[in-house]
Enzyme design. Structure first.
Site, PDB file in Angstrom:
ATOM      1  N   ASP A 115      -4.724  -2.140   1.120  1.00 17.25           N
ATOM      2  CA  ASP A 115      -3.861  -2.466  -0.008  1.00 17.25           C
ATOM      3  C   ASP A 115      -2.812  -1.406  -0.307  1.00 17.25           C
ATOM      4  O   ASP A 115      -1.838  -1.679  -0.995  1.00 17.25           O
ATOM      5  CB  ASP A 115      -4.727  -2.570  -1.276  1.00 17.25           C
ATOM      6  CG  ASP A 115      -5.258  -3.975  -1.462  1.00 17.25           C
ATOM      7  OD1 ASP A 115      -4.615  -4.919  -0.994  1.00 17.25           O
ATOM      8  OD2 ASP A 115      -6.332  -4.110  -2.084  1.00 17.25           O
ATOM      9  N   THR A 116      -3.075  -0.202   0.130  1.00 14.39           N
ATOM     10  CA  THR A 116      -2.288   0.915  -0.387  1.00 14.39           C
ATOM     11  C   THR A 116      -1.139   1.334   0.515  1.00 14.39           C
ATOM     12  O   THR A 116      -0.377   2.218   0.146  1.00 14.39           O
ATOM     13  CB  THR A 116      -3.184   2.146  -0.620  1.00 14.39           C
ATOM     14  OG1 THR A 116      -3.692   2.575   0.647  1.00 14.39           O
ATOM     15  CG2 THR A 116      -4.345   1.814  -1.539  1.00 14.39           C
TER      16      THR A 116
END
Ligand code: GLC
Length: 802
Positions: A491-492
């Site tokens: 996600d990052t």
């Protein structure tokens, strides 16, 4: 140093010191009604949705010694007033003679001794119930009589849990309580926000008369009073005040009377929610009967027994057995239920909801033990897939309203590159487990709706899966690799539009493999050929462009520069970049081995495999979230456990059982029990992350319970190390174990039959089935047919070369 031990016989973990480094919790009930309880009796409960219908105010960020959600006070006369204490340690922190918190399957039981009074309290939500029950017994262990009052207390929140914290005028103006007394002195204390008083009410009641009650926090604590010493508890009676506004609590004073030495008193409290008091009445009456409360607890036990009994193992490793037989499948069920919505770390406020990719992966872990629930969740997920094949990132289970998550950001692509591919793996896992091929024809709407809220289009499950593949195939970048979108599984890492993701390429490859196997099983030769061609094209692109000499790169950014390459100064190698080309079958053997060696040399630590290395040392808006963490934390070079089982699986695919098991064992939380000071979190569940060796606090775990690690560790342990893998044709037996093992045994329910499996390893190899006997008959290959006859079948497997 430890804070407790595993009681395998009772399938419990027993916390023997309430002062754990952080709160250690257990889950009771389900998302339909339930939440978590901590080892000091605090609880967070909701019904249907923690963001929109929360009942109890529990603020994890407050110090651990504080009152959290609910507790029980006891008091006895002392001097001019009373000695007031909580048998659950917080918030009064009195010295105790004994403390035991048993973390059980769907229940928690606290047994404590303070001031010569023993308390045994069991907390649970009956299966399908909409109330938390607390069954409490107080015993006088002293040599003299003692007069005891018990005061259970709950602090309510507005159902809109975020609003509770963002508006301190509207909320308190609406919160109200009303007491309904009964002829025999029993009482139900109702609580609701004004606007809901005809729609849904919280209720707190007990199975016996209430001497007095309180519903206003300020009155209960007294002016400038604290939860550690509520001033109202120094008075003989509570004020019987029905709150018209303000901070609502529910406090019931139960006068237990005088206990002779050795004498016990029992009481049962209920905290629930119902459309009205009338609607709640039958339940309230039922659970005022102790026999029915016991029956409900037993029924809950049957549920868990049924769930767990579908897969039980006996291996040479006790810590492996404890995880695979109890704690890991329990965590899988809990994560399947709560997604990443409500824990001590994921606070269930605002729009987080159920995660599409998260729940798709949870399904894969739970499908063997709870196939029906797995199917229900798959259907729910397919409802938020879009017509173009991509998926909404998360949704609210009560309203089924979905959002794009963080991808609602102008600067970045508006879709996640991986969400939709996970559902292919989830559906095929379900089909292989159950053989329920008719599910493919089930028609389910896509997410987009017209103004009346009617879906614009529907398609069969098969069509949903096809569109998922098409989305990825048609959203590729300069190298012909799938676009990253806002993010992939990681996600990052949020790169500018045009970036490509190797993870998405591999996941697409794995999804194609799964659909190829399905199409082959259905006899669709042309479809198989089409998938094979698409698969070969992607494998070709990956191998032509993403091999870096020693390992596979992880992304290409919008300018075509690799990320996760030796040419980078930070983030040179990513773990998923190596495991997934093996899982997808893209990596030729030599490259696969080299890539896995690079993982071992550069990413492995004694506490697990790091997600990447070296960490990015400073915020970089071009990379996004990953650089918001210091090196070694979370996705920035931390040990992000979710990705560890993928390396385990890749190692088993390469036949390396010793290394696979070593990786598995080093993250098994049970092995940390006796050196828990460093790890801090519960030793009976996997946490999401452990700080990596670039961080000064290397080894510290956080974000326990709700993590994809649960599903994947369970899959790695049962399907790849023990190698009991459902296929369309039957149960494949393909272990990849440590060479030192003599073998193992397993009992597995599969498509309506039970298999008693014994695997022997006389040559001490890791992998390779030499012979397979089913009910004494020789079977060619290593797939046990499905019988579906409700009978038990004996399966004897001998590993061996040639
Ligand atoms: C969190 C998210 C999950 C994501 C992972 C890695 O666990 O819930 O969806 O894949 O972080 O970023």
């Amino acid at each position: 140093m430890n804070y407790g031990y595993f009681d395998d016989e009772h399938r419990e973990y027993v916390i023997t010191d309430p002062r754990t480094p952080v709160k250690w919790i257990n889950y009771i009930g389900t998302l339909a009604f339930g939440g978590f309880v901590d080892q000091t009796g605090g609880a967070l409960l909701c019904k249907g949705d923690p963001a929109l219908n929360r009942i109890v105010k529990y603020i994890p960020q407050l110090p651990d010694a504080d009152f959290k959600g609910t507790t029980l006070y006891l008091r006895f006369p002392e001097g001019e007033g009373y000695r007031v204490f909580s048998p659950f340690y917080t918030p009064t922190l009195d010295p105790y003679e004994r403390y035991e918190c048993r973390v059980g399957l769907g229940y928690t039981r606290i047994v404590s001794e303070f001031y010569g009074l023993r308390t045994e309290a069991t907390f649970f939500v009956p299966a399908g119930g909409t109330q938390e029950l607390r069954d409490v017994r107080i015993t006088n262990l002293r040599e003299e009589v003692v007069t005891v009052d018990a005061i259970p207390v709950v602090e309510y929140t507005h159902p809109d849990a975020l609003k509770q914290f963002t508006n301190a005028d509207w909320i308190p103006q609406t919160m109200q309580s009303r007491a309904v007394t009964e002829e025999d002195g029993r009482l139900v204390l109702l609580q609701y926000p004004f606007m809901f008083k005809e729609l849904k009410v919280n209720y707190l009641t007990a199975d016996q008369p209430i001497a007095s009650f309180e519903s206003d926090r300020a009155r209960f604590l007294g002016r400038y009073g604290t939860w550690a010493a509520p001033q109202a508890l120094q008075q003989p009676r509570l004020s019987n005040y029905e709150a018209l506004r303000g901070d609502n609590v529910g406090a019931l004073l139960l006068a237990l009377g005088t206990l002779e030495p050795g004498e016990s008193r029992r009481f049962i409290t209920q905290l629930g929610q119902a459309p009205s008091l009338e609607a709640a009445r039958p339940d309230i009456e039922r659970y005022r009967d102790p026999a029915k409360v016991e029956a409900a607890l037993a029924e809950l036990g049957h549920f868990w027994e049924g769930y767990l009994s579908r897969m039980q193992v006996v291996t040479p490793e006790a810590a492996l057995d404890a995880m695979l037989n109890v704690h890991n499948p329990r965590q899988v069920y809990i994560t399947m239920n709560w997604s990443r919505y409500l824990s001590l770390y994921q606070l269930g406020l605002g729009a987080r909801g159920i995660g599409f990719r998260d729940s798709s992966q949870d399904v894969m872990g739970v499908v063997g033990n709870a196939p029906e629930e797995a199917r229900a969740l798959i259907e729910q997920l397919l409802h938020v897939q879009r017509r173009d094949g991509s998926a909404m990132h998360q949704f609210n289970p009560l309203t089924m309203e979905a959002t794009r998550g963080e991808a609602d950001d102008e600067e970045r692509p508006p879709f996640y590159g991986d969400d939709h591919l996970w559902i292919v793996l989830a559906v095929t896992a379900y089909l292989k487990e159950t053989g329920d091929l008719a599910f493919l024809d089930r028609v389910i709407p896509f997410y987009e709706k017209d103004q009346q809220g009617k879906p614009l289009e529907a398609g069969t499950v098969r069509e949903h899966l096809e569109r998922a593949l098409t989305f990825t195939r048609t959203h590729v970048g300069a190298h012909g690799l799938p676009l990253l979108g806002f993010a992939d599984w990681n996600d990052t890492v949020n790169l500018r539009k045009g970036a490509e993701s190797l993870f998405n390429a591999h996941l697409y490859g794995k999804a194609l493999l799964e659909l190829m196997a399905l199409a082959a099983h259905l006899g669709e030769t042309e479809t198989v050929a089409r998938y094979r061609k698409q698969y070969a094209e992607m494998a070709e692109r990956v191998n032509a462009q993403a091999w870096d000499g020693e390992w596979y790169v992880r992304y290409f950014d919008a300018t075509g520069e690799p990320i996760g390459s030796h040419t980078n100064s930070e983030g040179q190698i990513y773990c998923n970049g190596q495991s997934w080309p093996v899982i997808a079958g893209f990596a030729p053997r030599e490259r696969a081995l080299a890539a896995l060696e690079a993982v071992h040399a550069r990413l492995n630590t004694a506490n697990g495999i790091k997600l990447s290395a070296p960490g990015y040392d400073g915020f970089d808006p071009d990379k996004g979230g990953v650089t918001t963490y210091p090196p070694g934390a979370k996705e920035n070079g931390g040990i992000f456990l979710h990705s560890n089982p993928w390396v385990v699986i890749a190692e088993t695919l390469m036949g390396r059982g010793d290394r696979a098991y070593e990786y598995y064992r080093q993250i098994n939380p049970a092995t940390r029990n006796d050196r828990i000071e460093e790890f801090e979190v519960e030793p009976y569940v996997y946490p999401q992350n452990i700080l990596g060796d670039e961080h000064p606090q290397f080894g510290l775990g956080r974000n326990s319970w709700l993590t994809g690690t649960a599903s994947w560790a369970y899959q790695a342990g049962t399907r790849y190390i023990l190698g009991l893998r459902p296929t369309y044709d039957g149960l494949e037996i393909d272990p990849c174990i440590p060479a030192a093992w003599e073998g193992f045994r397993a009992r597995r329910t599969f498509r309506g039959a039970v298999y008693e499996i014994e695997v022997r390893n006389p040559e001490h190899i890791c992998k390779g089935v030499r012979s397979l006997l089913v009910d004494g008959e020789r079977v060619e290959g290593n797939v046990v047919p499905s019988f579906g006859d409700g009978e038990t079948h004996r399966v004897s497997v001998v590993l061996g070369g040639g």
